[in-house]
Motif scaffolding. Sequence first.
Motif, PDB file in Angstrom:
ATOM      1  N   ALA A 240      45.302  34.538  32.853  1.00  0.00           N
ATOM      2  CA  ALA A 240      43.926  34.812  32.449  1.00  0.00           C
ATOM      3  C   ALA A 240      43.098  35.152  33.684  1.00  0.00           C
ATOM      4  O   ALA A 240      43.184  34.458  34.702  1.00  0.00           O
ATOM      5  CB  ALA A 240      43.330  33.599  31.742  1.00  0.00           C
ATOM      6  N   ALA A 241      42.311  36.214  33.577  1.00  0.00           N
ATOM      7  CA  ALA A 241      41.498  36.654  34.717  1.00  0.00           C
ATOM      8  C   ALA A 241      40.106  37.043  34.256  1.00  0.00           C
ATOM      9  O   ALA A 241      39.934  37.611  33.174  1.00  0.00           O
ATOM     10  CB  ALA A 241      42.151  37.856  35.398  1.00  0.00           C
ATOM     11  N   THR A 242      39.126  36.712  35.066  1.00  0.00           N
ATOM     12  CA  THR A 242      37.793  37.284  34.900  1.00  0.00           C
ATOM     13  C   THR A 242      37.714  38.464  35.854  1.00  0.00           C
ATOM     14  O   THR A 242      37.894  38.303  37.063  1.00  0.00           O
ATOM     15  CB  THR A 242      36.706  36.251  35.225  1.00  0.00           C
ATOM     16  N   VAL A 243      37.488  39.637  35.288  1.00  0.00           N
ATOM     17  CA  VAL A 243      37.451  40.859  36.096  1.00  0.00           C
ATOM     18  C   VAL A 243      35.989  41.297  36.223  1.00  0.00           C
ATOM     19  O   VAL A 243      35.333  41.586  35.218  1.00  0.00           O
ATOM     20  CB  VAL A 243      38.292  41.978  35.440  1.00  0.00           C
ATOM     21  N   GLU A 244      35.507  41.322  37.438  1.00  0.00           N
ATOM     22  CA  GLU A 244      34.116  41.723  37.689  1.00  0.00           C
ATOM     23  C   GLU A 244      34.111  43.210  38.047  1.00  0.00           C
ATOM     24  O   GLU A 244      34.481  43.604  39.157  1.00  0.00           O
ATOM     25  CB  GLU A 244      33.518  40.883  38.821  1.00  0.00           C
ATOM     26  N   MET A 245      33.678  44.018  37.042  1.00  0.00           N
ATOM     27  CA  MET A 245      33.775  45.467  37.180  1.00  0.00           C
ATOM     28  C   MET A 245      32.558  46.022  37.913  1.00  0.00           C
ATOM     29  O   MET A 245      31.726  46.726  37.338  1.00  0.00           O
ATOM     30  CB  MET A 245      33.973  46.092  35.810  1.00  0.00           C
ATOM     31  N   ASP A 250      26.743  50.016  37.486  1.00  0.00           N
ATOM     32  CA  ASP A 250      27.921  50.859  37.731  1.00  0.00           C
ATOM     33  C   ASP A 250      28.552  51.256  36.402  1.00  0.00           C
ATOM     34  O   ASP A 250      29.609  50.767  36.013  1.00  0.00           O
ATOM     35  CB  ASP A 250      28.929  50.120  38.618  1.00  0.00           C
ATOM     36  N   VAL A 251      27.850  52.120  35.703  1.00  0.00           N
ATOM     37  CA  VAL A 251      28.291  52.545  34.376  1.00  0.00           C
ATOM     38  C   VAL A 251      28.433  54.057  34.394  1.00  0.00           C
ATOM     39  O   VAL A 251      27.434  54.779  34.414  1.00  0.00           O
ATOM     40  CB  VAL A 251      27.256  52.128  33.305  1.00  0.00           C
ATOM     41  N   CYS A 252      29.663  54.546  34.461  1.00  0.00           N
ATOM     42  CA  CYS A 252      29.867  55.987  34.330  1.00  0.00           C
ATOM     43  C   CYS A 252      31.248  56.222  33.743  1.00  0.00           C
ATOM     44  O   CYS A 252      32.148  55.399  33.872  1.00  0.00           O
ATOM     45  CB  CYS A 252      29.670  56.714  35.658  1.00  0.00           C
ATOM     46  N   HIS A 253      31.381  57.362  33.065  1.00  0.00           N
ATOM     47  CA  HIS A 253      32.622  57.617  32.339  1.00  0.00           C
ATOM     48  C   HIS A 253      33.834  57.753  33.262  1.00  0.00           C
ATOM     49  O   HIS A 253      34.897  57.223  32.960  1.00  0.00           O
ATOM     50  CB  HIS A 253      32.480  58.878  31.477  1.00  0.00           C
ATOM     51  N   ALA A 254      33.669  58.452  34.385  1.00  0.00           N
ATOM     52  CA  ALA A 254      34.836  58.698  35.240  1.00  0.00           C
ATOM     53  C   ALA A 254      35.424  57.374  35.730  1.00  0.00           C
ATOM     54  O   ALA A 254      36.642  57.157  35.675  1.00  0.00           O
ATOM     55  CB  ALA A 254      34.434  59.579  36.419  1.00  0.00           C
ATOM     56  N   GLN A 255      34.536  56.472  36.184  1.00  0.00           N
ATOM     57  CA  GLN A 255      34.997  55.195  36.710  1.00  0.00           C
ATOM     58  C   GLN A 255      35.566  54.315  35.585  1.00  0.00           C
ATOM     59  O   GLN A 255      36.613  53.687  35.743  1.00  0.00           O
ATOM     60  CB  GLN A 255      33.818  54.482  37.368  1.00  0.00           C
ATOM     61  N   ALA A 256      34.869  54.281  34.459  1.00  0.00           N
ATOM     62  CA  ALA A 256      35.327  53.450  33.334  1.00  0.00           C
ATOM     63  C   ALA A 256      36.662  53.950  32.806  1.00  0.00           C
ATOM     64  O   ALA A 256      37.528  53.160  32.416  1.00  0.00           O
ATOM     65  CB  ALA A 256      34.279  53.448  32.225  1.00  0.00           C
ATOM     66  N   GLN A 257      36.826  55.274  32.798  1.00  0.00           N
ATOM     67  CA  GLN A 257      38.090  55.844  32.328  1.00  0.00           C
ATOM     68  C   GLN A 257      39.225  55.423  33.259  1.00  0.00           C
ATOM     69  O   GLN A 257      40.301  55.035  32.815  1.00  0.00           O
ATOM     70  CB  GLN A 257      37.961  57.374  32.279  1.00  0.00           C
ATOM     71  N   GLN A 258      38.944  55.459  34.566  1.00  0.00           N
ATOM     72  CA  GLN A 258      39.971  55.052  35.541  1.00  0.00           C
ATOM     73  C   GLN A 258      40.264  53.554  35.423  1.00  0.00           C
ATOM     74  O   GLN A 258      41.419  53.128  35.490  1.00  0.00           O
ATOM     75  CB  GLN A 258      39.516  55.397  36.963  1.00  0.00           C
ATOM     76  N   ASP A 259      39.219  52.752  35.233  1.00  0.00           N
ATOM     77  CA  ASP A 259      39.423  51.307  35.073  1.00  0.00           C
ATOM     78  C   ASP A 259      40.275  51.021  33.829  1.00  0.00           C
ATOM     79  O   ASP A 259      41.172  50.177  33.855  1.00  0.00           O
ATOM     80  CB  ASP A 259      38.072  50.580  34.944  1.00  0.00           C
TER      81      ASP A 259
END
Length: 380
Positions: A240-245, A250-259
């Motif tokens: 189990a992990a808490t991932v701090e994005m 920091d909300v954009c499609h390119a980064q979210a798509q990569q994440d």
Amino acid sequence: MGTKTIKQYTLPATSLGNARSLTVIQYGDQTAKHKAYIQAGLHADEAPGFVVMHHLINLFDQADSENKINGHIMLVPVANPIGVSQWRDEALKGRFDFFNNINFNRRHLDITAQIAEQVKDRLGGTPESNVALIRKTAGEVLGSMAPQDEAAYLKYLLLLLAFDADIMLDLHCDYQAVMHVYLGTPLWPDAADLSAQLGAEVTLLAEDSGVTPYDEACSRIWWQLAQKFPDRPIPPACLAATVEMRGMADVCHAQAQQDAQNIFWFLQRRGFIKGAAPEVPPLRNEATPLRGVEHLKAPAPGVVVFLKAPGDRIEKDEVIAEIVNPLAAGPENRITPVKSAIKGILFSINTDRHARPGRILAKIAGKVPIKEKGEDLLSP
Ligand SMILES: [Zn+2]
């Protein structure tokens, strides 16, 4: 035929005629032994995870249409239906229950003692049989509970959905930050591929942060039982992990798509999706103890001007920020420098530039523990 299902769970109503619901999306064989669970927005004001979920659903829809799902995948794209409704003063709050001010990601259920009581004479000699027994017992313990309060019920329901998962990722973000991950110490270095694939700059390890966030409610059971029964093989069966994005904005499609793609590849490597994932990228930085994090606090009121940015390497006694007080007499008194007490990586700073004494301005990950065991190791 795809395997995707969408199910709604109803929370107990706080107001007449106003029951809220939690939406759960599932893929694959819901009776499979291997389960991965991912949620976003337990802190409902933390937006990046919701967009990552959008892209993850696209990836899983595609994999499902190609019959590539292996095992059971459960997604809770909006984990806090209470928090997302907390609009006040033109801002979405979403971090604390309005009724009692308890943080939605603190004080989750700790059912280790009840499980221990029931399994103490029944644990066997193999890890597999013990994992199965503990999961069955955890299900029974949870099945006997029925919290009435809406937020308490939400915490209970989220644990009921994930307690038997092999992998649980809880997507969050910090204020202004680089990607970082919180994990249980016994999960390292097994989980190093998660941090590496996500490109995390910092991974913070604790056996017990002192305040039971959701990831610990899922994972800590395992090493607490292993400590209680040292002559029985009990593995840390829930990664189990808490991932701090990164940060709030920091909300954009390119980064979210990569994440999303990184999470997908991580799960593919772990056997949840057929096919081969690319090679794991190198880990950016070795994990450090959560007890080694300095929460740098403001010594005076004023306005904060940061001289360093998230991701910067910091030396001991380095000035991270200045607090400006335009009322002070003389230019030298108008500036209060804020110095780090440790060497490490600055991984988060506050977005609000107003300081008051004691307020956390920044977080630095150091290699050496500076806090005692049992302390609250997380910020409020
Ligand atoms: Zn959060």
